[in-house]
Design a protein around this motif. Sequence first.
Motif, PDB file in Angstrom:
ATOM      1  N   ASP A 133       3.843  -4.876  -1.655  1.00 13.07           N
ATOM      2  CA  ASP A 133       4.001  -3.723  -3.231  1.00 13.07           C
ATOM      3  C   ASP A 133       2.753  -2.564  -3.557  1.00 13.07           C
ATOM      4  O   ASP A 133       1.811  -2.348  -1.994  1.00 13.07           O
ATOM      5  N   LYS A 134       2.634  -1.708  -3.742  1.00 15.55           N
ATOM      6  CA  LYS A 134       1.792  -0.884  -4.191  1.00 15.55           C
ATOM      7  C   LYS A 134       0.702  -0.429  -5.222  1.00 15.55           C
ATOM      8  O   LYS A 134       1.654  -0.616  -6.323  1.00 15.55           O
TER       9      LYS A 134
ATOM     10  N   ASN B  25      -2.659  -2.765  -1.895  1.00 16.82           N
ATOM     11  CA  ASN B  25      -2.040  -3.510  -2.683  1.00 16.82           C
ATOM     12  C   ASN B  25      -2.178  -4.882  -3.524  1.00 16.82           C
ATOM     13  O   ASN B  25      -3.555  -4.646  -3.165  1.00 16.82           O
TER      14      ASN B  25
ATOM     15  N   ASP C  82       7.298  -2.902  -2.306  1.00 15.92           N
ATOM     16  CA  ASP C  82       8.373  -2.478  -1.647  1.00 15.92           C
ATOM     17  C   ASP C  82       9.696  -1.758  -1.667  1.00 15.92           C
ATOM     18  O   ASP C  82      10.493  -2.863  -1.895  1.00 15.92           O
TER      19      ASP C  82
ATOM     20  N   ASN D  95       0.489  -0.829   2.897  1.00 14.23           N
ATOM     21  CA  ASN D  95       0.235  -1.666   3.359  1.00 14.23           C
ATOM     22  C   ASN D  95       0.385  -3.256   2.697  1.00 14.23           C
ATOM     23  O   ASN D  95       0.259  -4.563   2.877  1.00 14.23           O
TER      24      ASN D  95
ATOM     25  N   GLU E  48      -4.109   3.817  -0.299  1.00 18.10           N
ATOM     26  CA  GLU E  48      -3.572   2.382  -0.601  1.00 18.10           C
ATOM     27  C   GLU E  48      -3.997   1.345  -1.129  1.00 18.10           C
ATOM     28  O   GLU E  48      -4.044   0.967  -0.044  1.00 18.10           O
TER      29      GLU E  48
ATOM     30  N   ALA F 285       5.650   1.154   0.870  1.00 19.74           N
ATOM     31  CA  ALA F 285       4.447   0.312   0.555  1.00 19.74           C
ATOM     32  C   ALA F 285       3.480   0.709   2.225  1.00 19.74           C
ATOM     33  O   ALA F 285       5.025  -0.169   2.855  1.00 19.74           O
TER      34      ALA F 285
END
Length: 144
Positions: free
Chosen positions: A20-21, A116, A9, A17, A114, A15
């Motif tokens: 991170d993504k 993570n 992120d 959620n 999405e 991101a």
Amino acid sequence: VFSSFIVNDSPYYEALNGKDKVFFTLITVTDTVDLEGYSTHRLQVVSRNHPDYIGQGYIKTTQNPIDFMAFITPEGNDYAIVNMRLFHLNYGNIIIIAPQKDGTLRSLQLKEKELNSDILDDFIKSDLLKRQKIIEFLTNDNVI
């Protein structure tokens, strides 16, 4: 087996959620595994052109390796190349590859929510790999 590339992120990659993504995931089957040296699978992600990120890797099979690379840009021009086949990741960042006994590859591209790194493994094992369409795609008689 599966491999994924993740960005943290940041102001460039928000991101939705968490921390991170996941921007690319490759799922495939293999007929060879090295549980000691892990030489049948490699990944590398670099940011030499920050804020653009690129990752590359391979997963070996006895006939042919599955080579892949994927990149992400803040503008959303995200692509992957799997054995010289181009995928625009805006249409889905999960690529499923079914290596065939005749040496060719079949592919499916999925657009999912999405993900993570915290939920990726569970989502693949408890959702994606339980879908009948994906089971049939990865286990039909032509797949290695």
